[in-house]
Design a protein around this motif. Structure first.
Motif, PDB file in Angstrom:
ATOM      1  N   SER A  41      -4.354 -49.134  48.006  1.00 21.67           N
ATOM      2  CA  SER A  41      -4.110 -48.136  46.965  1.00 21.67           C
ATOM      3  C   SER A  41      -2.867 -48.488  46.165  1.00 21.67           C
ATOM      4  N   PRO A  42      -2.970 -48.495  44.824  1.00 15.33           N
ATOM      5  CA  PRO A  42      -1.767 -48.674  44.015  1.00 15.33           C
ATOM      6  C   PRO A  42      -0.928 -47.397  44.066  1.00 15.33           C
ATOM      7  N   VAL A  43       0.371 -47.564  44.248  1.00 15.69           N
ATOM      8  CA  VAL A  43       1.289 -46.426  44.312  1.00 15.69           C
ATOM      9  C   VAL A  43       2.585 -46.764  43.586  1.00 15.69           C
ATOM     10  N   TRP A  44       3.230 -45.732  43.073  1.00 24.11           N
ATOM     11  CA  TRP A  44       4.596 -45.903  42.584  1.00 24.11           C
ATOM     12  C   TRP A  44       5.493 -46.026  43.797  1.00 24.11           C
ATOM     13  N   GLN A  45       6.557 -46.794  43.649  1.00 23.72           N
ATOM     14  CA  GLN A  45       7.452 -47.043  44.769  1.00 23.72           C
ATOM     15  C   GLN A  45       8.890 -47.080  44.303  1.00 23.72           C
ATOM     16  N   GLU A  46       9.752 -46.850  45.258  1.00 20.17           N
ATOM     17  CA  GLU A  46      11.193 -46.972  45.016  1.00 20.17           C
ATOM     18  C   GLU A  46      11.809 -47.617  46.252  1.00 20.17           C
ATOM     19  N   ARG A  90      12.772 -39.177  39.166  1.00 21.30           N
ATOM     20  CA  ARG A  90      13.363 -40.516  39.054  1.00 21.30           C
ATOM     21  C   ARG A  90      12.278 -41.576  38.867  1.00 21.30           C
ATOM     22  N   MET A  91      11.192 -41.479  39.663  1.00 26.71           N
ATOM     23  CA  MET A  91      10.109 -42.458  39.533  1.00 26.71           C
ATOM     24  C   MET A  91       9.369 -42.280  38.209  1.00 26.71           C
ATOM     25  N   ALA A  92       9.188 -41.052  37.760  1.00 23.99           N
ATOM     26  CA  ALA A  92       8.512 -40.817  36.481  1.00 23.99           C
ATOM     27  C   ALA A  92       9.316 -41.413  35.334  1.00 23.99           C
ATOM     28  N   ASP A 131       7.346 -33.886  31.874  1.00 23.51           N
ATOM     29  CA  ASP A 131       5.944 -33.466  31.759  1.00 23.51           C
ATOM     30  C   ASP A 131       5.143 -33.913  32.979  1.00 23.51           C
ATOM     31  N   PHE A 132       5.425 -35.111  33.472  1.00 24.03           N
ATOM     32  CA  PHE A 132       4.742 -35.605  34.670  1.00 24.03           C
ATOM     33  C   PHE A 132       5.052 -34.713  35.863  1.00 24.03           C
ATOM     34  N   VAL A 133       6.328 -34.429  36.071  1.00 29.19           N
ATOM     35  CA  VAL A 133       6.734 -33.596  37.202  1.00 29.19           C
ATOM     36  C   VAL A 133       6.108 -32.209  37.097  1.00 29.19           C
ATOM     37  N   GLU A 134       6.100 -31.636  35.907  1.00 28.03           N
ATOM     38  CA  GLU A 134       5.512 -30.308  35.699  1.00 28.03           C
ATOM     39  C   GLU A 134       4.014 -30.311  36.003  1.00 28.03           C
TER      40      GLU A 134
END
Length: 143
Positions: A33-38, A97-99, A110-113
């Motif tokens: 699965s593709p995921v955002w990462q930090e 932060r990731m958005a 907007d993403f977080v909301e």
């Protein structure tokens, strides 16, 4: 082979590169699965929907792999194999932060909301095994 460490990759882990997270179905098959990462403090932080297949897999079998790699020179990358832990961290600042990183400051809020009210989980993946490479390094050892 040089024993590279994450800090040897320069700005690579600061870039908005999706990671591929590998989890396991009950029958042993792998879900990629593709995921955002930090990357922070020696491990990866990832967020996922609480009712997602990845969450179910991790609760049953927390052993995961995560890889982030470039598809252009210098072909840097990192692979972490270890246990994913669901951590009780304040997800709002992490998601924001990731958005910002992945979508830019103008679209981050907007993403977080858009995800408010959707149960999410924060994963922490710290290396049990760590492999780091670049074009000057061999692409890794077989294990």
């Amino acid at each position: 082979m040089r024993k590279l460490q994450p800090e040897d990759l320069g700005d690579f882990l600061d870039q908005p590169k999706c990671a591929i997270l590998a989890t396991h179905f009950p029958n042993g098959q792998v879900l990629l699965s593709p995921v955002w990462q930090e990357w922070q403090d020696g491990g990866f932080t990832v967020f996922i929907p609480a009712d997602d297949a990845k969450s179910k897999h991790i609760k049953r079998h927390p052993q995961v792999s995560l890889v982030v790699a470039e598809d252009l020179p210098p072909y840097r990358g990192i692979e972490v194999r270890g246990q994913a832990k669901i951590v009780d961290w304040d997800l709002g600042p992490i998601m924001h932060r990731m958005a910002v990183r992945y979508q830019g400051a103008a679209k981050a809020q907007d993403f977080v909301e858009a995800y408010k009210g959707i149960p999410m989980e924060c994963l922490r993946i710290e290396p049990g095994k760590l492999r780091v490479w670049d074009a000057q390094d061999e692409l890794g050892e077989s294990e």
